[in-house]
Design an enzyme around this catalytic site. Structure first.
Site, PDB file in Angstrom:
ATOM      1  N   GLU A  59       0.823  -1.213   0.000  1.00 18.32           N
ATOM      2  CA  GLU A  59       0.000   0.000   0.000  1.00 18.32           C
ATOM      3  C   GLU A  59       0.857   1.264   0.000  1.00 18.32           C
ATOM      4  O   GLU A  59       0.484   2.287  -0.552  1.00 18.32           O
ATOM      5  CB  GLU A  59      -0.951   0.026   1.192  1.00 18.32           C
ATOM      6  CG  GLU A  59      -2.138  -0.921   1.077  1.00 18.32           C
ATOM      7  CD  GLU A  59      -1.831  -2.301   1.611  1.00 18.32           C
ATOM      8  OE1 GLU A  59      -0.664  -2.580   1.961  1.00 18.32           O
ATOM      9  OE2 GLU A  59      -2.778  -3.133   1.683  1.00 18.32           O
ATOM     10  N   PHE A 121     -11.879  -7.815  13.254  1.00 22.58           N
ATOM     11  CA  PHE A 121     -10.777  -8.228  12.388  1.00 22.58           C
ATOM     12  C   PHE A 121     -10.440  -7.127  11.387  1.00 22.58           C
ATOM     13  O   PHE A 121     -11.322  -6.593  10.733  1.00 22.58           O
ATOM     14  CB  PHE A 121     -11.148  -9.519  11.649  1.00 22.58           C
ATOM     15  CG  PHE A 121     -10.084  -9.973  10.683  1.00 22.58           C
ATOM     16  CD1 PHE A 121      -8.839 -10.404  11.141  1.00 22.58           C
ATOM     17  CD2 PHE A 121     -10.323  -9.947   9.321  1.00 22.58           C
ATOM     18  CE1 PHE A 121      -7.859 -10.795  10.249  1.00 22.58           C
ATOM     19  CE2 PHE A 121      -9.335 -10.341   8.422  1.00 22.58           C
ATOM     20  CZ  PHE A 121      -8.096 -10.774   8.895  1.00 22.58           C
ATOM     21  N   GLN A 122      -9.183  -6.794  11.282  1.00 17.24           N
ATOM     22  CA  GLN A 122      -8.684  -5.733  10.400  1.00 17.24           C
ATOM     23  C   GLN A 122      -9.383  -4.396  10.643  1.00 17.24           C
ATOM     24  O   GLN A 122      -9.669  -3.649   9.712  1.00 17.24           O
ATOM     25  CB  GLN A 122      -8.773  -6.148   8.921  1.00 17.24           C
ATOM     26  CG  GLN A 122      -7.798  -7.290   8.587  1.00 17.24           C
ATOM     27  CD  GLN A 122      -7.578  -7.493   7.105  1.00 17.24           C
ATOM     28  OE1 GLN A 122      -8.470  -7.258   6.298  1.00 17.24           O
ATOM     29  NE2 GLN A 122      -6.387  -7.964   6.733  1.00 17.24           N
ATOM     30  N   LYS A 171     -17.798  -1.063   5.492  1.00 21.63           N
ATOM     31  CA  LYS A 171     -18.005  -2.119   4.512  1.00 21.63           C
ATOM     32  C   LYS A 171     -19.460  -2.223   4.044  1.00 21.63           C
ATOM     33  O   LYS A 171     -19.731  -2.390   2.852  1.00 21.63           O
ATOM     34  CB  LYS A 171     -17.568  -3.438   5.154  1.00 21.63           C
ATOM     35  CG  LYS A 171     -17.425  -4.584   4.204  1.00 21.63           C
ATOM     36  CD  LYS A 171     -16.883  -5.797   4.949  1.00 21.63           C
ATOM     37  CE  LYS A 171     -16.861  -7.004   4.032  1.00 21.63           C
ATOM     38  NZ  LYS A 171     -16.372  -8.195   4.742  1.00 21.63           N
ATOM     39  N   MET A 479      23.732   9.277   4.501  1.00 18.94           N
ATOM     40  CA  MET A 479      23.596  10.548   5.203  1.00 18.94           C
ATOM     41  C   MET A 479      23.808  10.371   6.704  1.00 18.94           C
ATOM     42  O   MET A 479      24.445  11.209   7.352  1.00 18.94           O
ATOM     43  CB  MET A 479      22.221  11.165   4.917  1.00 18.94           C
ATOM     44  CG  MET A 479      22.087  12.602   5.381  1.00 18.94           C
ATOM     45  SD  MET A 479      23.311  13.676   4.616  1.00 18.94           S
ATOM     46  CE  MET A 479      22.351  14.417   3.290  1.00 18.94           C
TER      47      MET A 479
END
Lengths: 567, 166
Positions: A59, A121-122, A171, A479
């Site tokens: 993502e 969930f999620q 959803k 760096m």
């Protein structure tokens, strides 16, 4: 809400389809994303929608690609992800876009409304998580909100000071049914950006310019967002005012123009930094006085009257107080200013800055057969005639790119300036190349940065995106290594890499052509070959590990403490 | 002018998450909130917040600009230096005995405070006023033994018919 009568059902569409319809209404033709459980309904609606979707491999890759696309095209970038981990994987990309004022609309799935707040969930409270890093965000719990919210989101993302907007869809909203109609206009009572500057302030601005003996223009990212390069050019050239750029402002004024003194700040040129130090009028056009630009605040431009133009009133006076604050869109401000601008009699100042510029150019060691990163960038710049679109990651290679590639156009250079996001470059280059297919796009990265989103080589391979990835491999987190050398007694804690992949073989594993160079001659040769090759390719440059970025003004120090690297 | 208390009145959309947007802004930008109150405003769908914030002039100006940037914020007014009415309500549960009860009742009278609950060993005193009045009341009652205090934080409005735009 379920469809009650069979008669009206035909006219109704579901929430997921509505989201896609809204995207079409906004003129979106390309979106980036990654599917998952809570957003599946939207992906189902996407399937035969005609909308082009680029499947990233993470993502974070998707959102940086949307960011690169937005910067390259000036359109709003769109990114889609699922709930929970999908959404949280966007966070870095959202913060990156927020810091650099990039217009994005992020669409995330959320668990069903009946499960909200139950640690389902999620489930992650992504609107809560992204509140500090979005311009605005929404949680949509009912289908009837979709058209208004989508319309507002695009409006907010692209107007005023642009920025990312997130819309989180429960959803069950995806399966609800309703008739669709998209609003023609937006009215948000509390959101009215100021575009037109105050006329009195413009007169004051014209007056201080006329009176200045040592005026200096400083261009920031706002100049690029407001697409005001032509107006800036007219103002600077008419009045003969030298120009310095912030990192995000590079390209807004032609880098090759004699008036341009280069980048200012921590790794800016000597000419730019001395000019800021000595000027009596500093015209800040669309920069936010970042600490990497100012160094020690009360020493910054200490002889100068400060003019600060920004579309975001909150930026004015945030770090440095302005003698003349102007809120407005830079294009409008500069258009208004042009009428008042005349050639200035500042020959002494012009001579002075010209002297600094010619006396203290950026330099690095050449001719000893060693391959130096600066040489690689210099050569890429020559061989692309300064015309390539360049995306970088973060670190030494990023600073060398800002120093040794000459940017002559706005929207030619994409990099995470504000947040400093490693892993930005490769996916951003994907977005930029897709947004401007006619232009040669090159991602310049480091061996550290590139590994943060290297899985996007698969995306490049799948779509045969013809960008070139140049990896400056110094076997270190350059760096940080440089800072450790200078400020931590060469205690190189966790910055020297072991166990690197063979980047050439890695590219080949993704069916991407790859080259390696270890000498300056090889470097020139593989750059030629890569530029002549039509498809994507990876170039690995094995460069000197000990090279440091100079000039360097240590953090929080005044310009007098600048290290030039040649002492 | 360092660390002066400023009273900021903020008109916001009455939406879930607004309080969190505002309080989050204060914490992440390091602004010091003394108190924050919120309740429905005169118009349906809007809430008014009164925020007391400590800081010098540039800080408070920055607070106001940052507040104004939030999409749900409609109006931001600093009413510190305008004629205003500022009030806070406190409920103070103070311990009493048969002997001290009349004493406490006498004590609170000049404050126009009232007793809103009485039990054998305690009283709940309700007092309304500006911050100094409530502090004074608390100090006077402290020797008797304060069991619990609940304060609302200040609410504030400009005097007169003006509403001052920002």
């Amino acid at each position: 809400m379920s469809a009650s009568g069979a008669k009206t059902e035909k006219e109704k569409i579901n929430g997921a389809q509505m989201v896609i319809e809204c995207l079409k209404q906004e003129g979106v033709d390309l979106v980036f994303g990654y599917p998952g459980g809570a957003i599946m309904k939207v992906y189902d609606a996407l399937y035969d929608s005609g909308l082009k979707h680029i499947l990233a491999r993470h993502e974070q890759g998707a959102i940086h690609a949307a960011d690169g696309y937005a910067r390259a095209t000036g359109k709003v970038g769109v990114c889609i992800a699922t709930s929970g981990p999908g959404a949280t994987n966007l966070v870095t990309g959202i913060a990156t876009a927020y810091m650099d004022s990039v217009p994005l609309v992020c669409i995330t799935g959320q668990v069903g409304t009946d499960l909200l707040g139950t640690d389902a969930f999620q489930e992650a409270d992504i609107t809560g998580i992204t509140m500090p890093i979005t311009k605005h965000n929404y949680l949509v719990k009912h289908i009837k909100e979709i058209p208004r919210v989508m319309k507002e989101a695009f409006h907010i993302a692209r107007t005023g000071r642009p920025g990312p907007v997130l819309i989180d869809f429960c959803k069950d909203v995806g399966v609800q049914l309703a008739e669709f109609s998209y609003p023609d206009s937006v009215y948000i009572r509390s959101y009215n950006p100021t575009y037109a500057p105050n006329k009195g302030q413009i007169k004051k601005l014209a007056k201080v310019i006329k009176e200045a003996k040592k005026p200096l223009i400083m261009t920031g990212g706002g100049m690029i967002r407001s697409n005001a390069s032509n107006e800036l050019y007219k103002v600077a050239k008419t009045a003969n005012i030298p120009v310095v750029s912030t990192f995000n402002g590079l390209g807004a004024f032609p880098g090759s123009d004699e008036l341009h003194l280069g980048m200012l700040g921590m790794h800016g040129t000597i000419a730019a930094n001395w000019a800021v130090n000595e000027c009596d009028l500093l015209l800040n056009f669309g920069a936010r006085f970042d600490d990497r630009v100012t160094g020690k605040l009360d020493e910054f431009a200490k002889h100068a009257k400060i003019v600060h133009v920004d579309i975001d009133p909150a930026e004015i006076g945030k770090n440095i107080s302005a003698h003349i604050p102007i809120v407005g869109d830079l294009k409008n401000v500069l258009e208004a200013l042009i009428e008042h601008v005349e050639p200035l009699d500042i020959e002494e100042w012009r001579t002075q800055v010209k002297f600094w510029k010619s006396e203290y150019p950026l330099t690095y060691l050449k001719g000893d057969g060693k391959l130096r990163p600066q040489f690689v960038i210099d050569t890429i710049c020559q061989k692309t005639d300064s015309k390539a679109i360049i995306a970088t990651d973060v670190g030494q290679h990023q600073m060398w790119t800002s120093q040794y590639y000459t940017f002559n156009e706005a929207n030619q250079f994409f990099s995470s300036g504000g947040l400093g996001t490693m892993g930005y470059g490769l996916p951003a280059a994907i977005g930029a190349q897709l947004g401007r297919p006619e232009r040669q796009t090159i991602c310049i990265s480091g061996d550290g940065s590139v590994q943060m989103n290297i899985q996007e080589l698969a995306t490049i391979s799948e779509h045969q995106i013809p960008l070139k990835l140049a990896i400056l491999n110094n076997g270190a987190l350059g760096m940080v290594r440089q800072w450790q050398e200078m400020f931590f007694q060469k205690r190189y804690s966790q910055t020297i890499f072991k166990g690197h992949p063979d980047f050439v073989k890695l590219a080949e594993a993704y069916s991407i052509k790859a080259f390696r160079a270890t000498t300056p001659e090889e470097a020139e040769q593989i750059i030629d070959e890569a530029l002549a090759f039509e498809g994507p390719c990876v170039l690995e440059f094995v460069v000197e590990q000990s090279e440091n970025v100079f000039p360097f003004i240590p953090p929080g120090a005044p310009v007098e403490n600048m290290m030039r690297g040649d002492e | 002018m360092k660390n002066v208390k400023n009273v900021i009145s903020v008109l916001v959309n009455d939406q879930s998450g607004v309080l969190s947007r505002i309080s989050g802004l204060f914490s992440r930008r390091g602004f010091n909130i003394d108190s924050i109150t919120v309740g429905p405003a005169e118009e349906v769908g809007l809430s008014r917040m009164t925020i007391v914030v400590r800081g010098d002039e540039p800080t408070v100006e920055q607070v106001m600009k940052q507040l104004h940037k939030l999409i749900d914020v409609i109006k931001v007014i600093n009413i510190t230096h305008e004629p205003n009415v500022t009030r806070e309500l406190a409920l103070i549960k103070v311990m009493v005995t048969a002997n001290t009860r009349p004493e406490v009742l006498n004590l609170i009278e000049p404050f126009r405070a009232s007793v809103v609950d009485v039990s054998r060993n305690s009283l709940i005193v309700q007092v309304v006023g500006d911050e100094s009045k409530i502090t004074a009341m608390l100090e006077l009652l402290r020797p008797y033994g304060i069991k619990e205090v609940a304060r609302t934080g200040v609410v504030s409005l400009l005097r007169g018919t003006t509403t001052k735009d920002s």
